[in-house]
Design a protein around this motif. Structure first.
Motif, PDB file in Angstrom:
ATOM      1  N   MET A 155       0.837  -1.276  -0.207  1.00 16.13           N
ATOM      2  CA  MET A 155       0.076  -0.218   0.349  1.00 16.13           C
ATOM      3  C   MET A 155       0.762   0.882  -0.053  1.00 16.13           C
ATOM      4  SD  MET A 155      -2.711  -1.702   2.428  1.00 16.13           S
ATOM      5  CE  MET A 155      -3.920   0.466   2.337  1.00 16.13           C
ATOM      6  N   ALA A 156       2.143   1.616   1.000  1.00 19.17           N
ATOM      7  CA  ALA A 156       2.721   2.606   0.591  1.00 19.17           C
ATOM      8  C   ALA A 156       3.255   2.687  -0.519  1.00 19.17           C
ATOM      9  CB  ALA A 156       4.211   1.836   1.894  1.00 19.17           C
ATOM     10  N   ARG A 157       4.128   1.428  -1.070  1.00 23.09           N
ATOM     11  CA  ARG A 157       4.563   1.878  -2.952  1.00 23.09           C
ATOM     12  C   ARG A 157       3.244   1.626  -3.696  1.00 23.09           C
ATOM     13  NH1 ARG A 157       7.813  -2.877  -0.551  1.00 23.09           N
ATOM     14  NH2 ARG A 157       6.725  -4.337  -1.084  1.00 23.09           N
ATOM     15  N   SER A 158       2.376   1.545  -3.756  1.00 28.93           N
ATOM     16  CA  SER A 158       1.573   1.927  -4.680  1.00 28.93           C
ATOM     17  C   SER A 158       0.151   3.305  -4.058  1.00 28.93           C
ATOM     18  CB  SER A 158       0.501   1.341  -4.463  1.00 28.93           C
ATOM     19  OG  SER A 158      -0.356   0.867  -3.812  1.00 28.93           O
ATOM     20  N   GLY A 159       0.953   3.454  -3.082  1.00 26.08           N
ATOM     21  CA  GLY A 159       0.302   5.355  -3.385  1.00 26.08           C
ATOM     22  C   GLY A 159      -1.173   5.194  -2.054  1.00 26.08           C
ATOM     23  N   ALA A 160      -2.056   3.857  -1.769  1.00 17.00           N
ATOM     24  CA  ALA A 160      -2.923   3.755  -1.360  1.00 17.00           C
ATOM     25  C   ALA A 160      -2.184   3.397   0.194  1.00 17.00           C
ATOM     26  CB  ALA A 160      -3.360   2.426  -1.044  1.00 17.00           C
ATOM     27  N   LEU A 161      -0.679   4.010   0.516  1.00 17.31           N
ATOM     28  CA  LEU A 161      -1.041   4.512   1.961  1.00 17.31           C
ATOM     29  C   LEU A 161      -0.318   5.785   1.688  1.00 17.31           C
ATOM     30  CD1 LEU A 161      -1.282   4.084   5.749  1.00 17.31           C
ATOM     31  CD2 LEU A 161       0.810   2.951   4.540  1.00 17.31           C
ATOM     32  N   SER A 162      -0.334   6.845   1.616  1.00 19.09           N
ATOM     33  CA  SER A 162       0.349   7.995   1.531  1.00 19.09           C
ATOM     34  C   SER A 162      -0.020   8.892   2.721  1.00 19.09           C
ATOM     35  CB  SER A 162      -0.090   8.510   0.141  1.00 19.09           C
ATOM     36  OG  SER A 162      -1.751   9.477   0.773  1.00 19.09           O
ATOM     37  N   ASP A 163      -0.116   8.116   3.633  1.00 18.93           N
ATOM     38  CA  ASP A 163      -0.278   9.466   5.160  1.00 18.93           C
ATOM     39  C   ASP A 163       0.791   9.439   5.753  1.00 18.93           C
ATOM     40  OD1 ASP A 163      -0.730  11.407   7.275  1.00 18.93           O
ATOM     41  OD2 ASP A 163      -0.837   9.192   8.780  1.00 18.93           O
TER      42      ASP A 163
END
Length: 177
Positions: A155-163
């Protein structure tokens, strides 16, 4: 190294959540300038870890106009106070319903120290027991979900976790092990 010296300060704006001020400063070179500063209370971020995964929360974030995933985080409501560890336990319980047997302090970070005074402490929560959430009125649309560590990193790599706070906390978690 010589610090920047504050010559004067004036409040530009104040609300329940923040204060904006303009400071007239003098740099070590003698040059004068202005710093605009946002003062906000400190907060905590909690990384709830169990069974090779993390609990995340998702809610609508008005400034960016979308629902976003993040680790539980927040500050004391007006009139309340306590230690950062007590705040971490309260935020975890409020947003996820989880109660931790252990809260380990992983580090202290700054939100955006180029213009904001706010800092935050990151805690790792383990030994989790599930209870009912105690969400604030503004958090009624919040959901929480367990995700495997590998999925959170994806999610971090894909931008789904961007906080940014959650990503920095994940880095502290990775450095702690």
């Amino acid at each position: 190294m010589k610090a920047i010296r504050q010559l004067a300060s004036r409040e530009v704006y104040r609300s329940r959540w923040l204060r904006v001020r303009e400071d007239e400063v003098q740099f070590p070179s003698g040059v004068r300038g202005t710093y605009s500063v946002v003062d906000k209370p400190d907060f905590v971020l909690v990384i709830p870890y169990v069974d090779e995964g993390f609990w995340l929360v998702e809610q609508f974030r008005y400034p960016v106009g979308s629902r976003e995933w993040e680790f539980p985080q927040g500050g004391w409501p007006a009139g309340a106070s306590g230690s950062q560890e007590e705040l971490a336990a309260a935020e975890l319980r409020e947003e996820t319903g989880l109660v931790a047997d252990s809260l380990v302090h992983l580090g202290r970070l700054h939100t955006a120290y180029g213009f904001c005074s706010q800092g935050y402490d990151v805690y790792l929560a383990t030994g989790l027991t599930e209870r009912a959430t105690e969400r604030e009125v503004t958090e009624q649309d919040m959901i929480h979900r367990w995700r495997p560590v590998t999925e959170v990193r994806d999610m971090a790599r894909s931008g789904a976790l961007s906080d940014a706070h959650s990503l920095a906390a994940l880095a502290l978690y990775d450095l702690s092990g």
